[in-house]
Design an enzyme around this catalytic site. Structure first.
Site, PDB file in Angstrom:
ATOM      1  N   TYR A  60     -30.619  57.280  66.788  1.00  0.00           N
ATOM      2  CA  TYR A  60     -31.587  57.044  65.707  1.00  0.00           C
ATOM      3  C   TYR A  60     -32.169  58.342  65.163  1.00  0.00           C
ATOM      4  O   TYR A  60     -32.674  59.182  65.901  1.00  0.00           O
ATOM      5  CB  TYR A  60     -32.723  56.120  66.167  1.00  0.00           C
ATOM      6  CG  TYR A  60     -32.275  54.700  66.484  1.00  0.00           C
ATOM      7  CD1 TYR A  60     -31.030  54.218  66.092  1.00  0.00           C
ATOM      8  CD2 TYR A  60     -33.098  53.835  67.170  1.00  0.00           C
ATOM      9  CE1 TYR A  60     -30.620  52.932  66.387  1.00  0.00           C
ATOM     10  CE2 TYR A  60     -32.690  52.541  67.471  1.00  0.00           C
ATOM     11  CZ  TYR A  60     -31.452  52.097  67.076  1.00  0.00           C
ATOM     12  OH  TYR A  60     -31.042  50.817  67.374  1.00  0.00           O
ATOM     13  N   PRO A 215     -34.297  41.236  62.537  1.00  0.00           N
ATOM     14  CA  PRO A 215     -34.713  39.850  62.332  1.00  0.00           C
ATOM     15  C   PRO A 215     -35.007  39.532  60.865  1.00  0.00           C
ATOM     16  O   PRO A 215     -35.025  38.363  60.478  1.00  0.00           O
ATOM     17  CB  PRO A 215     -35.994  39.736  63.172  1.00  0.00           C
ATOM     18  CG  PRO A 215     -36.513  41.141  63.262  1.00  0.00           C
ATOM     19  CD  PRO A 215     -35.283  42.009  63.315  1.00  0.00           C
ATOM     20  N   GLY A 219     -34.693  43.643  55.797  1.00  0.00           N
ATOM     21  CA  GLY A 219     -35.648  43.540  54.686  1.00  0.00           C
ATOM     22  C   GLY A 219     -35.364  42.375  53.758  1.00  0.00           C
ATOM     23  O   GLY A 219     -36.249  41.931  53.031  1.00  0.00           O
ATOM     24  N   LEU A 221     -35.082  39.202  54.180  1.00  0.00           N
ATOM     25  CA  LEU A 221     -35.888  37.996  54.378  1.00  0.00           C
ATOM     26  C   LEU A 221     -37.365  38.210  54.067  1.00  0.00           C
ATOM     27  O   LEU A 221     -38.161  37.268  54.121  1.00  0.00           O
ATOM     28  CB  LEU A 221     -35.694  37.474  55.811  1.00  0.00           C
ATOM     29  CG  LEU A 221     -34.294  36.893  56.056  1.00  0.00           C
ATOM     30  CD1 LEU A 221     -33.982  36.810  57.549  1.00  0.00           C
ATOM     31  CD2 LEU A 221     -34.164  35.509  55.421  1.00  0.00           C
ATOM     32  N   GLY A 223     -38.187  38.905  51.162  1.00  0.00           N
ATOM     33  CA  GLY A 223     -38.271  38.413  49.791  1.00  0.00           C
ATOM     34  C   GLY A 223     -38.341  39.509  48.747  1.00  0.00           C
ATOM     35  O   GLY A 223     -38.551  39.237  47.568  1.00  0.00           O
TER      36      GLY A 223
HETATM   37  N1  LIG Z   1     -28.447  47.689  68.599  1.00  0.00           N
HETATM   38  C1  LIG Z   1     -28.208  47.879  67.326  1.00  0.00           C
HETATM   39  O1  LIG Z   1     -27.059  48.053  66.904  1.00  0.00           O
HETATM   40  C2  LIG Z   1     -29.358  47.900  66.367  1.00  0.00           C
HETATM   41  C3  LIG Z   1     -29.099  47.938  64.984  1.00  0.00           C
HETATM   42  C4  LIG Z   1     -30.181  47.929  64.118  1.00  0.00           C
HETATM   43  C5  LIG Z   1     -31.483  47.909  64.605  1.00  0.00           C
HETATM   44  N2  LIG Z   1     -31.710  47.909  65.951  1.00  0.00           N
HETATM   45  C6  LIG Z   1     -33.095  47.896  66.504  1.00  0.00           C
HETATM   46  O2  LIG Z   1     -33.808  46.835  65.896  1.00  0.00           O
HETATM   47  C7  LIG Z   1     -34.972  47.334  65.234  1.00  0.00           C
HETATM   48  C8  LIG Z   1     -35.252  46.485  64.016  1.00  0.00           C
HETATM   49  O3  LIG Z   1     -34.140  46.535  63.119  1.00  0.00           O
HETATM   50  P1  LIG Z   1     -34.391  46.615  61.564  1.00  0.00           P
HETATM   51  O4  LIG Z   1     -35.251  47.791  61.271  1.00  0.00           O
HETATM   52  O5  LIG Z   1     -33.080  46.526  60.896  1.00  0.00           O
HETATM   53  O6  LIG Z   1     -35.248  45.259  61.373  1.00  0.00           O
HETATM   54  P2  LIG Z   1     -35.579  44.360  60.114  1.00  0.00           P
HETATM   55  O7  LIG Z   1     -36.903  43.764  60.411  1.00  0.00           O
HETATM   56  O8  LIG Z   1     -34.475  43.427  59.820  1.00  0.00           O
HETATM   57  O9  LIG Z   1     -35.693  45.361  58.871  1.00  0.00           O
HETATM   58  C9  LIG Z   1     -36.742  46.278  58.817  1.00  0.00           C
HETATM   59  C10 LIG Z   1     -36.884  46.795  57.391  1.00  0.00           C
HETATM   60  O10 LIG Z   1     -37.241  45.718  56.533  1.00  0.00           O
HETATM   61  C11 LIG Z   1     -38.295  46.137  55.661  1.00  0.00           C
HETATM   62  N3  LIG Z   1     -39.512  45.431  56.113  1.00  0.00           N
HETATM   63  C12 LIG Z   1     -39.932  45.249  57.390  1.00  0.00           C
HETATM   64  N4  LIG Z   1     -41.068  44.536  57.426  1.00  0.00           N
HETATM   65  C13 LIG Z   1     -41.364  44.243  56.161  1.00  0.00           C
HETATM   66  C14 LIG Z   1     -42.414  43.517  55.563  1.00  0.00           C
HETATM   67  N5  LIG Z   1     -43.374  42.962  56.309  1.00  0.00           N
HETATM   68  N6  LIG Z   1     -42.436  43.408  54.216  1.00  0.00           N
HETATM   69  C15 LIG Z   1     -41.469  43.958  53.460  1.00  0.00           C
HETATM   70  N7  LIG Z   1     -40.428  44.669  53.963  1.00  0.00           N
HETATM   71  C16 LIG Z   1     -40.374  44.804  55.308  1.00  0.00           C
HETATM   72  C17 LIG Z   1     -38.401  47.639  55.833  1.00  0.00           C
HETATM   73  O11 LIG Z   1     -37.421  48.261  55.015  1.00  0.00           O
HETATM   74  P3  LIG Z   1     -37.715  48.935  53.580  1.00  0.00           P
HETATM   75  O12 LIG Z   1     -37.317  50.351  53.711  1.00  0.00           O
HETATM   76  O13 LIG Z   1     -36.802  48.195  52.656  1.00  0.00           O
HETATM   77  O14 LIG Z   1     -39.175  48.755  53.256  1.00  0.00           O
HETATM   78  C18 LIG Z   1     -37.995  47.817  57.292  1.00  0.00           C
HETATM   79  O15 LIG Z   1     -37.561  49.104  57.604  1.00  0.00           O
HETATM   80  C19 LIG Z   1     -34.658  48.812  64.971  1.00  0.00           C
HETATM   81  O16 LIG Z   1     -35.816  49.589  64.828  1.00  0.00           O
HETATM   82  C20 LIG Z   1     -33.871  49.172  66.202  1.00  0.00           C
HETATM   83  O17 LIG Z   1     -34.786  49.439  67.274  1.00  0.00           O
HETATM   84  C21 LIG Z   1     -30.657  47.877  66.833  1.00  0.00           C
END
Ligand SMILES: NC(=O)c1ccc[n+]([C@@H]2O[C@H](COP(=O)([O-])OP(=O)(O)OC[C@H]3O[C@@H](n4cnc5c(N)ncnc54)[C@H](OP(=O)(O)O)[C@@H]3O)[C@@H](O)[C@H]2O)c1
Length: 381
Positions: A60, A215, A219, A221, A223
């Site tokens: 990361y 989850p 981003g 979901l 909206g």
């Molecule tokens: N093992 C693996 O291969 C793997 C892969 C991916 C992630 N992960 C782990 O899982 C964690 C979560 O993954 P993810 O960051 O992809 O999760 P996610 O919740 O699907 O996406 C997060 C992104 O969505 C947007 N967002 C989040 N909350 C929001 C809200 N309340 N309102 C509006 N936009 C929102 C932001 O992006 P914007 O820049 O668009 O604002 C944020 O960076 C990572 O930090 C990591 O620790 C693991």
């Protein structure tokens, strides 16, 4: 659901919060993360609400995520309070195949680097990040067992691997009396439910707790994106716009009609319940079978605060059912053969539904429970 209620992860005594702190957004090195000040604010907030489960990886933000986290943990003095997870697999030296992958040589190299950046001498949960397609399961399981024995890691798990490989690894560990793995970290959300076919039953059978990444489908979901005129395009600014057109090959286009139908249902439910769209999506994910914890991702403190409220109001079963329906997986072979209607021909018309209350699944390593026979009422009559 306050985060200071802790649940055991898989078949282990390791107790973790139901929402984990994801730190893939810690650091600006990839162009879409948070700077040190905002990362620190999210870290502090997570601890303040009782969270104890933190996820990072050597990959990361080019090591920045681990370095920032290591600094924060040392500064606050919470090393033993947190359950610190990191991962290995990705290559650290171009041209050197043994500086990446899941072979013994790289696992040990990667761990030493992570411990240095994290400013600690042990990791609570060490994960294989991605299947490398070459390393035998035996080599992975033995190396992880050695690292537990050496006190460098407390538990091990797997991320993005095929189900057969996760099954083989755990079966080897069990058969040889090695430390069993406790966690599968997999992509899981309302728009990405493929793990339900193999991984969920596998986790329940073999003692893995699943942690769900992305989850919010990165981003989608929340909206913030709106469907465009043609498939694949969409309006709205955010991380996904950087990934479309195959910027990261493994991330297929998420701007599909199916996914936007799911987003629309999440929006309707959010309006009706007073939860935000991210809260609806995160709560649905957390309440699915075998999910030990949901890993929150956020780029800003406001997003993080929003996501932390995912359990503010419990969604009724009827609403969870609507979300299940709009996002249901298409029927596929061979799973269609395991449907109860098809099984009637196998079991001679005798039901194969849930076992009666009190008839638990076999507990790991214990002999399968013998059925408790009800008194023969016909004979008594
Ligand atoms: N093992 C693996 O291969 C793997 C892969 C991916 C992630 N992960 C782990 O899982 C964690 C979560 O993954 P993810 O960051 O992809 O999760 P996610 O919740 O699907 O996406 C997060 C992104 O969505 C947007 N967002 C989040 N909350 C929001 C809200 N309340 N309102 C509006 N936009 C929102 C932001 O992006 P914007 O820049 O668009 O604002 C944020 O960076 C990572 O930090 C990591 O620790 C693991």
């Amino acid at each position: 659901m306050p985060l200071d209620q802790y649940f055991t992860l898989g078949r282990s005594g390791l107790r973790v919060s139901r929402l984990a702190l994801g730190t893939m957004t810690f650091g600006k090195d990839w162009g879409w993360g948070a700077d040190e000040r905002v990362s620190r604010a999210m870290f502090d907030r997570y601890l303040a609400v009782g969270g104890n489960f933190i996820d990072t990886a050597d990959l990361y933000t080019g090591g920045q995520s681990e370095s920032l986290l290591g600094g924060f943990i040392a500064d606050v003095g919470v090393r033993d309070r947190v359950v610190l997870t990191t991962k290995f697999t990705y290559n650290a030296e171009s041209g050197n195949p043994n500086a990446g992958g899941n072979g013994r040589k790289n696992i040990v190299r990667a761990l030493e680097g992570s411990l240095r950046r994290l400013k600690t001498d042990y990791v609570d949960l060490y994960l294989l990040h991605t299947w490398d397609r070459v390393t035998p399961a035996e080599e992975v399981v033995r190396t992880l067992d050695d690292l537990v024995a050496a006190g460098k890691i407390r538990h091990a798990g797997l991320s993005d691997v095929p189900a057969w490989y996760a099954s083989r690894i755990q079966s080897l560990a069990q058969a040889h009396g090695l430390h069993q793995l406790v966690n599968l970290q997999l992509q899981y959300s309302l728009v990405e439910r493929n793990i339900e076919r193999e991984f969920v039953p596998l986790a329940q059978e073999l003692g893995y707790g699943i942690t769900a990444w992305s989850p919010l489908a990165m981003g989608l979901l929340s909206g913030k994106y709106r469907p465009g005129e043609t498939g694949g395009d969409a309006s709205g600014e955010g991380r996904l716009q950087l990934f479309k057109d195959g910027a990261i090959p493994a991330l297929e286009d998420k701007f599909t009609p199916r996914n936007f139908a799911i987003v629309a249902e999440v929006e309707r439910i959010a309006k009706a319940t007073g939860l935000s769209m991210p809260q609806v999506a995160i709560q649905w994910t957390a309440r699915q079978p075998a999910i030990g914890s949901v890993i929150l991702g956020a780029r800003t403190l406001e997003q993080f605060e929003d996501n932390l409220g995912a359990f503010d109001k419990p969604l009724p079963d009827e609403i969870l059912g609507r979300l299940d329906d709009v996002s249901a997986l298409p029927q596929q072979f061979p799973y269609s053969f395991f449907e109860p209607t098809h099984q009637v021909g196998i079991h001679g018309g005798v039901g194969v539904g849930d076992k009666p209350a009190g008839y638990a699944r076999p507990v790991w390593n214990e002999p399968a429970p013998q059925p408790v026979y009800a008194p023969d009422t016909k004979a008594a009559a």
